[in-house]
Design an enzyme around this catalytic site. Structure first.
Site, PDB file in Angstrom:
ATOM      1  N   ILE A  42      10.021 -37.260 -14.191  1.00 39.68           N
ATOM      2  CA  ILE A  42      11.041 -36.561 -13.409  1.00 39.68           C
ATOM      3  C   ILE A  42      10.519 -35.212 -12.930  1.00 39.68           C
ATOM      4  O   ILE A  42      10.659 -34.854 -11.753  1.00 39.68           O
ATOM      5  CB  ILE A  42      12.343 -36.411 -14.227  1.00 39.68           C
ATOM      6  CG1 ILE A  42      13.061 -37.764 -14.317  1.00 39.68           C
ATOM      7  CG2 ILE A  42      13.262 -35.365 -13.609  1.00 39.68           C
ATOM      8  CD1 ILE A  42      14.354 -37.752 -15.093  1.00 39.68           C
ATOM      9  N   SER A  83       6.714 -31.926 -17.688  1.00 40.81           N
ATOM     10  CA  SER A  83       5.717 -32.412 -16.721  1.00 40.81           C
ATOM     11  C   SER A  83       5.611 -33.934 -16.730  1.00 40.81           C
ATOM     12  O   SER A  83       4.582 -34.494 -16.371  1.00 40.81           O
ATOM     13  CB  SER A  83       4.344 -31.787 -17.023  1.00 40.81           C
ATOM     14  OG  SER A  83       3.938 -32.094 -18.356  1.00 40.81           O
ATOM     15  N   CYS A  98      21.162 -40.312 -14.372  1.00 37.41           N
ATOM     16  CA  CYS A  98      20.900 -41.095 -13.157  1.00 37.41           C
ATOM     17  C   CYS A  98      22.085 -42.013 -12.858  1.00 37.41           C
ATOM     18  O   CYS A  98      22.530 -42.130 -11.711  1.00 37.41           O
ATOM     19  CB  CYS A  98      19.611 -41.890 -13.303  1.00 37.41           C
ATOM     20  SG  CYS A  98      19.572 -43.049 -14.689  1.00 37.41           S
ATOM     21  N   GLY A 133      11.325 -39.564 -22.504  1.00 34.21           N
ATOM     22  CA  GLY A 133      12.513 -38.714 -22.459  1.00 34.21           C
ATOM     23  C   GLY A 133      13.778 -39.524 -22.255  1.00 34.21           C
ATOM     24  O   GLY A 133      14.783 -39.331 -22.941  1.00 34.21           O
ATOM     25  N   ARG A 162      14.241 -42.712 -22.906  1.00 34.03           N
ATOM     26  CA  ARG A 162      14.481 -43.564 -24.077  1.00 34.03           C
ATOM     27  C   ARG A 162      15.041 -42.765 -25.255  1.00 34.03           C
ATOM     28  O   ARG A 162      15.862 -43.269 -26.018  1.00 34.03           O
ATOM     29  CB  ARG A 162      13.181 -44.276 -24.473  1.00 34.03           C
ATOM     30  CG  ARG A 162      12.724 -45.289 -23.444  1.00 34.03           C
ATOM     31  CD  ARG A 162      11.350 -45.861 -23.733  1.00 34.03           C
ATOM     32  NE  ARG A 162      10.878 -46.664 -22.617  1.00 34.03           N
ATOM     33  CZ  ARG A 162      11.192 -47.942 -22.422  1.00 34.03           C
ATOM     34  NH1 ARG A 162      11.962 -48.562 -23.285  1.00 34.03           N
ATOM     35  NH2 ARG A 162      10.733 -48.597 -21.371  1.00 34.03           N
TER      36      ARG A 162
END
Length: 316
Positions: free
Chosen positions: A14, A11, A131, A166, A168
């Protein structure tokens, strides 16, 4: 055509952005459950306000919910380590459930929609790479379909503000997964990925640099292939664009360059500069790195849902 119900695990930035995309733009998808582990998270609170069922008890909480029986597709936006456990638990409960992995875990095949979605649409678990991979691998593949690619290197620069815990935690996995996918999906013999977290204020948009070393080929053909590929990506990531014209440099045979892991190289160097602007559904426009992940995952799930509907129709 009836919509396929989906759940999102994670949650954070993203997961929340993806939820909003599905609620606003889902054609064949219905947002059913948002899963988190922090009962105070903004993502879970937002999901509840938007009428989505929630649990803060992770994947076990999801499997204990009555809604789980109707869920066909699960997006995992947690971390690489967590995804391995989530996949095992969900697969045991529902062997045919589809998982779309937005972490660098890469249990299933890499999926970059514009390059290889059709061949992976029936996989039980697909990995959305990273990404940087979603932004740059199409450019490597665009060169690969014109000339043999010996080496491709990408540098993804993202706003530090857009990188949550997340992202990192997954920096090492980011470079490893992206490098491998440049080879497997992009078609390069050797791939390398670098990520830069840019702390500039105000935050800058995602920028990507792609260097491709290939056999000599028509520069016009390569540029046309790159422009065509960029347009194809824009179909599901409207903020994706070439920052400037493609640049070329011929590396002559009598002045080769030495590439680690490849050896001496002469041929054509192609340089591509990209910018990705986010749609600002939940995140700011500068977070194009997160937007391209959620947009790619959404495009993949839509195709999966269509495939599931066709199969259900054939079985009926």
């Amino acid at each position: 055509m009836s919509k396929r119900k989906v759940a999102i695990i994670g949650s954070g930035n993203i997961g929340t952005d993806l939820m909003i995309k599905i609620l606003r733009h889902g054609q064949h998808l219905e947002m059913a459950v948002m899963v988190g582990i922090d009962p105070q998270s903004d993502g879970l609170a937002r999901a509840r306000r938007m009428g989505v069922a929630t649990t803060h008890e992770g994947v076990i909480g999801l499997m204990n919910m009555p809604e789980f029986a109707d869920i066909d597709i699960v997006f995992d936006a947690t971390s690489a380590g967590a995804h391995v456990k989530n996949d095992a638990a969900l697969r045991e409960a529902k062997p045919d459930i589809r998982l779309i992995d937005l972490t660098p875990a890469a249990i299933g095949p890499y999926c970059v929609p514009v390059v290889n979605l059709e061949e992976n649409v029936d996989q039980l678990n697909v990995n959305m790479v990273t990404c940087g991979g979603q932004a740059t691998i199409p450019m490597v593949a665009a060169v690969s379909r014109v000339a043999r690619v010996h080496y491709a290197e990408i540098i993804a620069s993202i706003a530090s503000k857009s990188a949550g815990p997340g992202t990192r935690a997954n920096i090492d996995e980011f470079t490893e997964t992206t490098s491998r996918a440049i080879e497997v999906v992009g078609g390069a013999a050797k791939g390398k990925a670098i990520i830069v977290l840019n702390p500039a204020e105000p935050p800058l948009m995602m920028r990507d640099t792609v260097y491709v070393l290939s056999d000599e080929a028509s520069q016009d053909d390569i540029e046309a292939s790159i422009n065509e590929m960029a347009e194809a990506v824009q179909a599901y990531v409207p903020g994706y664009r070439l920052k400037q014209r493609v640049q070329f440099e011929v590396i002559p045979q009598d002045k080769p360059v030495n590439l680690p892991g490849v050896g001496q190289f002469s041929g054509l160097k192609t340089a591509v500069w990209l910018e990705v602007e986010g749609a600002a559904h939940y995140l700011s426009a500068y977070a194009g790195n997160l937007d391209i992940m959620t947009s790619s995952a959404l495009a993949t799930a839509e195709k999966m849902a269509q495939s599931l509907a066709r199969k259900a129709g054939e079985a009926a």
